[in-house]
Design a protein around this motif. Structure first.
Motif, short mmCIF file in Angstrom:
data_model
loop_
_atom_site.label_atom_id
_atom_site.label_comp_id
_atom_site.label_asym_id
_atom_site.label_seq_id
_atom_site.Cartn_x
_atom_site.Cartn_y
_atom_site.Cartn_z
N GLN A 87 4.82 6.70 2.58
CA GLN A 87 5.09 5.43 3.24
C GLN A 87 4.62 4.30 2.33
N ALA A 88 5.30 3.16 2.46
CA ALA A 88 4.85 1.96 1.76
C ALA A 88 4.73 0.86 2.80
N GLY A 146 -0.05 12.81 -9.69
CA GLY A 146 0.60 11.51 -9.52
C GLY A 146 1.05 11.32 -8.07
N PHE A 147 1.61 10.14 -7.78
CA PHE A 147 2.23 9.89 -6.47
C PHE A 147 3.71 10.30 -6.58
N MET A 179 0.88 -1.15 0.00
CA MET A 179 0.00 0.00 0.00
C MET A 179 0.93 1.21 0.00
N LEU A 180 0.87 2.00 -1.06
CA LEU A 180 1.67 3.22 -1.17
C LEU A 180 0.82 4.37 -0.68
N MET A 181 1.37 5.17 0.22
CA MET A 181 0.60 6.26 0.84
C MET A 181 1.40 7.56 0.81
N HIS A 203 -3.89 6.75 -1.07
CA HIS A 203 -3.48 5.34 -0.99
C HIS A 203 -3.73 4.63 -2.32
N ARG A 204 -2.77 3.77 -2.63
CA ARG A 204 -2.78 3.00 -3.88
C ARG A 204 -2.27 1.60 -3.59
N SER A 205 -3.00 0.57 -4.03
CA SER A 205 -2.54 -0.81 -3.86
C SER A 205 -1.68 -1.20 -5.05
#
Ligand SMILES: O=P(O)(O)OC[C@H]1O[C@H](O)[C@H](O)[C@@H](O)[C@@H]1O
Ligand SMILES: [Fe+2]
Length: 194
Positions: free
Chosen positions: A122-123, A172-173, A112-114, A140-142
């Motif tokens: 954080q990942a 984007g992230f 989970m990328l946050m 958040h992105r899975s």
């Protein structure tokens, strides 16, 4: 006085191998719907032309969008890569930024990328049996880093949280998850538009 309930008690069966329920349809995201979110947009477009694969699907159980309700369901991200970037969900902030979310991994491996608006990122690792808590204010992105297995999570969040997709679609992230020497690593997103 009889307590009032707006949603009746319900039981939904989710298959632990597929993540799917026969009781309702999923919402589906094919690669064409998110090609520009990958670092290598050309590779994404070439893949779409060949086969517009299903990257992920998830449930909207139709819970009322109130702060007293809990939205929930499973999310299934399939294995694959665009270039060396692993398949992932679009990712979003909650429209009500001060709302968290919980994800419980049922199958597969990934992250989970946050990130929050203040610049922290954080990942958190997904493995079966592990719960990831997404704090308030974090997009958040899975991400599925397995070569073979779907990443299946069960999620729950406050019913009034809402989804803000626009911010991530535009900026984007800050980080990308790519394969290097057969392993996932997080690198700076060259296209990040903070
Ligand atoms: O919203 P996406 O980034 O497209 O991911 C799809 C879904 O993933 C998760 O399971 C969230 O809890 C859902 O609210 C979300 O809609
Ligand atoms: Fe969310």
């Amino acid at each position: 006085m009889t307590p009032t309930t707006t949603v009746p008690a319900t039981v939904t069966a989710f298959d632990l191998v597929t993540g799917l329920s026969v009781q309702r349809p999923t919402l589906k995201r094919h690669l064409s719907a998110m090609a520009t979110m990958y670092a290598d947009v050309e590779a994404a477009r070439a893949q779409v032309d060949k086969d517009d694969v299903l990257v992920y699907e998830f449930y909207d159980m139709g819970v009322p969008e109130t702060s007293g309700d809990v939205a929930y369901g499973t999310s299934i991200t399939y294995p694959g890569k665009v270039g060396d970037e692993y398949y992932m969900t679009k990712g979003h902030f909650h429209s009500v930024l001060d709302t968290g979310e919980i994800y419980f991994c049922l199958r597969g491996t990934g992250y989970m990328l946050m990130e929050n608006p203040e610049g922290d990122w954080q990942a958190a690792e997904f493995r079966p049996g592990q719960a990831v808590y997404v704090p308030r204010r974090y997009a958040h992105r899975s991400i599925n880093t397995s070569a073979t297995e779907p990443l299946i999570t069960f999620f729950a969040f406050p019913g009034h949280a809402g989804h803000d997709y626009g911010t991530i679609e535009t900026k984007g992230f800050r980080k990308l998850c790519v394969e290097r020497d057969g392993r996932p690593v997080f690198i700076d997103n060259p296209k990040w538009a903070g």
